[in-house]
Write an enzyme that holds these catalytic residues in place. Structure first.
Site, PDB file in Angstrom:
ATOM      1  N   GLU B  66       0.813  -1.222   0.000  1.00 51.09           N
ATOM      2  CA  GLU B  66       0.000   0.000   0.000  1.00 51.09           C
ATOM      3  C   GLU B  66       0.844   1.268   0.000  1.00 51.09           C
ATOM      4  OE1 GLU B  66      -0.657  -2.606   1.957  1.00 51.09           O
ATOM      5  OE2 GLU B  66      -2.729  -3.218   1.564  1.00 51.09           O
ATOM      6  N   HIS B 135     -11.257  -4.751  10.447  1.00 49.21           N
ATOM      7  CA  HIS B 135     -11.972  -4.773   9.162  1.00 49.21           C
ATOM      8  C   HIS B 135     -13.358  -4.143   9.254  1.00 49.21           C
ATOM      9  CE1 HIS B 135      -8.926  -7.915   8.450  1.00 49.21           C
ATOM     10  NE2 HIS B 135      -9.148  -7.776   7.162  1.00 49.21           N
TER      11      HIS B 135
HETATM   12  C1  LIG Z   1      -2.258  -4.392   4.873  1.00 48.58           C
HETATM   13  C2  LIG Z   1      -3.308  -5.243   4.268  1.00 48.58           C
HETATM   14  N1  LIG Z   1      -3.575  -5.106   2.945  1.00 48.58           N
HETATM   15  C3  LIG Z   1      -4.529  -5.852   2.362  1.00 48.58           C
HETATM   16  C4  LIG Z   1      -5.231  -6.763   3.084  1.00 48.58           C
HETATM   17  C5  LIG Z   1      -6.329  -7.585   2.434  1.00 48.58           C
HETATM   18  N2  LIG Z   1      -5.926  -8.970   2.273  1.00 48.58           N
HETATM   19  C6  LIG Z   1      -6.288  -9.918   3.161  1.00 48.58           C
HETATM   20  S1  LIG Z   1      -5.643 -11.403   2.801  1.00 48.58           S
HETATM   21  C7  LIG Z   1      -4.853 -10.790   1.436  1.00 48.58           C
HETATM   22  C8  LIG Z   1      -4.019 -11.681   0.601  1.00 48.58           C
HETATM   23  C9  LIG Z   1      -2.875 -12.205   1.364  1.00 48.58           C
HETATM   24  O1  LIG Z   1      -2.100 -13.014   0.544  1.00 48.58           O
HETATM   25  P1  LIG Z   1      -0.922 -13.847   1.145  1.00 48.58           P
HETATM   26  O2  LIG Z   1      -0.056 -12.982   1.977  1.00 48.58           O
HETATM   27  O3  LIG Z   1      -0.290 -14.580   0.047  1.00 48.58           O
HETATM   28  O4  LIG Z   1      -1.665 -14.856   2.158  1.00 48.58           O
HETATM   29  P2  LIG Z   1      -2.771 -15.952   1.806  1.00 48.58           P
HETATM   30  O5  LIG Z   1      -4.095 -15.283   1.835  1.00 48.58           O
HETATM   31  O6  LIG Z   1      -2.452 -16.531   0.495  1.00 48.58           O
HETATM   32  O7  LIG Z   1      -2.678 -16.931   2.930  1.00 48.58           O
HETATM   33  C10 LIG Z   1      -5.122  -9.438   1.270  1.00 48.58           C
HETATM   34  C11 LIG Z   1      -4.634  -8.617   0.171  1.00 48.58           C
HETATM   35  C12 LIG Z   1      -4.946  -6.866   4.462  1.00 48.58           C
HETATM   36  N3  LIG Z   1      -5.620  -7.730   5.246  1.00 48.58           N
HETATM   37  N4  LIG Z   1      -3.981  -6.115   5.021  1.00 48.58           N
END
Ligand SMILES: Cc1ncc(C[n+]2csc(CCOP(=O)(O)OP(=O)(O)O)c2C)c(N)n1
Ligand SMILES: [Mg+2]
Lengths: 341, 340
Positions: B66, B135
């Site tokens: 971000e 959230h």
């Molecule tokens: C700072 C932040 N940005 C965006 C999100 C929204 N978000 C939740 S899970 C996710 C994807 C995460 O991907 P990864 O780190 O690969 O973990 P996975 O879900 O595959 O376990 C996102 C973008 C968040 N929770 N926190």
């Protein structure tokens, strides 16, 4: 490798608990959400990120940890919590929002805290990384050989906190194990579209620490690599970055239509299920008799059933409880003794 | 002339994407970037269909970085583009606040007004669906507090489209805060009245004009976003009991239509502010202070505020319902106000 049979069976059991837990959770989550899916409705409301398929990374790493070692999980935390030994009943009650839960219903599924086994997690991507660095700093100041582990997704490795955390831990030679759980997706965005290098393990070079890649979502390979990383950390030789290729069998969250997934991908992943593979391995190598494996599976199911029953039977917190617990009610004197205000 | 086809009803998410698409068609400097804004169409459908229409050069899926992509949006805006960046949940502001607060909001001022920052930061707010404390926040007060950002908080699809169009055309940074529960998403509890008439043609609604949703004489209820629906429901209930409530939707917090509030309170002599954001140091305090400064002598009772009582949003359903404003709590507060 000469892993004792008890440990092999324990790891198998943990993986089965996790898988069964996530499957029961997926079913429970749908209660009250059919025929029309409403995220706010049902037995377990809110977002639900499940980790079926990702058992090896949690179990293979945590098998090396003691109760006193710290683990920072993610928004998809159940497998880490289970592998670290978080109380299954209180964890499940928390996910149901019950007063008997780890956080008395305040936190829910993305905010599981169990100080008894030094486990925590967060819904903010990459937030656990610097926190694990801090836990490791504390351990060193306390002159202990405890270690800290931070698990996070491949998506999180593009967050500033990842790079800052790695640099700090390397600079201060702290006992941290950074574990990238590469399930190829950050919600809908595949790694190839988000990450400038093919392997996150390569990024360790930028901080002068070992970077180890483990492919194939394989429990024993994770176990072996994590064993070295943990031992290194305990010896005071600093952090390791461990990248584990794993597979997400469910959607990003429950209710995800997964329109971004190529057709047939999930079926392909299911065909190389890491738990089934490990089971076959145990039997073929005659490391454990099948009857014992079946018993283990039975026990695993039983403990999950008990946890869900406990959560169901527990009461909801009284509404006014919402106003409590913003602060604790104690102060500590200089020797760390607590006094109630 | 706007179309008079009152039957053309859209959800807020469709209204927002329509505004963005129309501006992108007219102005090639406009582009969208953020997490899951492409093939997914935005987690809350705020960018649905845009990738198909405009391609991956103008609708960019970003890594989870971000600070990176919001800072990049600022850089692009200063070089003549008009980016729309999406911060998936406003709660995630913590990882990128420096770019927002210290740069996006201040660079124009530092440049003595000689530099434009035409950027829209679009983000999801609000709770009520058990997503817990990282959230579910509203946080508009946090952003409205710092000078340099315009803050838009629409409650209807009509307003969302007009205010988004205005936001994109504005030469200043605009924080556009939609409420997840008002987007018309099939997987959220639907607010019946939240799908509404939206003209097809592009139109802009000027910032700083509150909307009197309902006229009344006994009490003024001021709110934004989801709170407007709770206030309207409460007003209908109060009417059955012979109490006439005026409901004001501020629509934008920066600029703020203070005059609309003052005018109304001079008529009703009572004020209740309803806010899904935290109670202290926020919107409700700002409105109360405005009335204290400009209409104190007109008040027949102390100002009342109904907001999240300075606790993080809890997960469990009974806890969350306890802290969020709703129609029954508004009805009770109004009755206390009238009896005081
Ligand atoms: C700072 C932040 N940005 C965006 C999100 C929204 N978000 C939740 S899970 C996710 C994807 C995460 O991907 P990864 O780190 O690969 O973990 P996975 O879900 O595959 O376990 C996102 C973008 C968040 N929770 N926190
Ligand atoms: Mg991932």
């Amino acid at each position: 490798m000469g892993i004792p049979k008890e440990r092999l069976l324990q790891m198998y059991r943990d993986m089965v608990v996790i898988r069964h837990y996530e499957e029961i959770m997926a079913q429970t989550y749908l209660e009250g959400k059919q025929p029309v899916f409403n995220i706010a409705a049902g037995t377990v409301p809110g977002e639900m990120h499940l980790a079926a398929g990702q058992e090896p990374v949690a179990v293979g790493v945590c098998a090396h940890l003691r109760k006193e070692d710290a683990v920072a999980g993610t928004h998809r935390p159940h497998h880490f919590a289970i592998a670290k030994g978080v109380d299954l009943k209180r964890m499940t009650a928390e996910i149901f929002g019950k007063v008997t839960g780890l956080g008395q219903g305040k936190g829910g599924h993305m905010h599981l805290f169990d100080p008894d086994v030094h486990f925590g997690c967060s819904g903010i991507i990459a937030a656990g990384i610097p926190q694990a660095v801090g836990a490791a700093l504390a351990f060193r100041q306390q002159k202990s050989d405890k270690v800290a582990v931070t698990f996070f997704g491949e998506g999180a490795a593009n967050q500033g906190a990842f790079h800052e955390g790695l640099n700090l831990a390397a600079l201060w030679r702290l006992p941290v194990i950074f574990v990238v759980e590469d399930n190829d997706y950050a919600i809908s965005v595949p790694k190839q579209k988000s990450t400038a290098v093919a392997s996150n393990a390569d990024r360790a070079a930028g901080y002068g620490i070992p970077g180890v890649y483990v492919g194939e979502n394989d429990l024993l390979a994770v176990y072996e690599a994590a064993g070295e990383a943990v031992a290194r950390a305990r010896r005071g030789e600093g952090p390791t970055l461990l990248e584990v290729k794993t597979d997400r069998l469910f959607g990003h969250f429950q209710g995800d239509a997964e329109l971004y997934r190529p057709k047939g991908e999930v079926e392909r992943l299911r065909a190389k299920d890491p738990i089934a593979r490990f089971r076959t391995y145990l039997i073929e190598r005659e490391l454990a008799p099948e009857t014992e494996i079946t018993d283990t599976e039975q026990q695993a199911r039983q403990s999950v059933a008990e946890a869900f029953a406990f959560a169901r039977e527990s009461a909801y917190p009284a509404p006014e409880e919402a106003l409590k617990h913003v602060f604790v009610e104690t102060t500590s004197d200089r020797r760390g003794r607590h006094a109630v205000n | 002339m706007l179309s008079i086809n009152a039957d053309r009803k859209l959800t807020m998410s469709k209204a927002i994407t329509e505004a963005i698409a129309q501006e992108m068609e007219q102005d090639e400097r406009v582009f969208v970037l953020g997490e899951d804004v492409g093939i997914y169409g935005g987690i809350f459908s705020s960018t649905a269909g845009l990738l198909e229409k405009f391609g991956p050069e103008r609708v960019i899926d970003t890594p989870i970085s971000e600070t990176g992509f919001i800072g990049a949006a600022l850089g692009a805006a200063m070089e003549g583009m008009r980016p729309i960046a999406e911060l998936m949940f406003v709660d995630f502001f913590g990882v990128c606040m420096d770019q927002i607060y210290n740069h996006i909001a201040k660079n124009t001022y530092f440049a003595g007004g000689h530099m434009k920052v035409p950027l829209v930061l679009m983000t999801a707010t609000g709770g009520g669906y058990n997503d817990a404390g990282q959230h579910s926040q509203s946080l508009w007060g946090t952003f409205a507090h710092l000078p340099g950002l315009k803050v838009v908080v629409p409650s209807t699809p009509y307003d969302a489209k007009g205010l988004m169009t205005q936001a994109i055309r504005d030469d200043n940074p605009v924080l556009f805060m939609f409420h997840k529960g008002l987007m018309g998403l099939g997987w959220m509890t639907l607010v019946k009245d939240a799908t509404g008439h939206v003209p097809e043609e592009a139109y802009a609604i000027p910032f700083g004009q509150a909307d009197v949703k309902r006229e009344g004489t006994d009490v003024t209820i001021v709110s934004v976003s989801m709170g407007v629906y709770h206030a309207l429901e409460a007003a209908r209930e109060l009417e059955r009991e012979g109490i006439s409530a005026e409901v004001i939707d501020l629509r934008t917090l920066v600029p703020l239509d203070r005059e609309a509030v003052v005018r109304s309170v001079k008529k009703t002599h009572r004020l209740l502010v309803v806010d899904e954001d935290y109670l202290s140091y926020g919107m409700s305090g700002e409105i109360a202070a405005t009335v204290a400064e400009r209409a104190f002598d007109y008040l027949d009772a102390p100002v009342r505020r109904l907001a999240v009582p300075d606790v993080p949003i809890p997960f469990a359903r009974p806890l969350e319902q306890f802290v969020l404003p709703d129609a029954p709590k508004i009805v009770a507060a109004v009755k206390e106000l009238l009896n005081s």
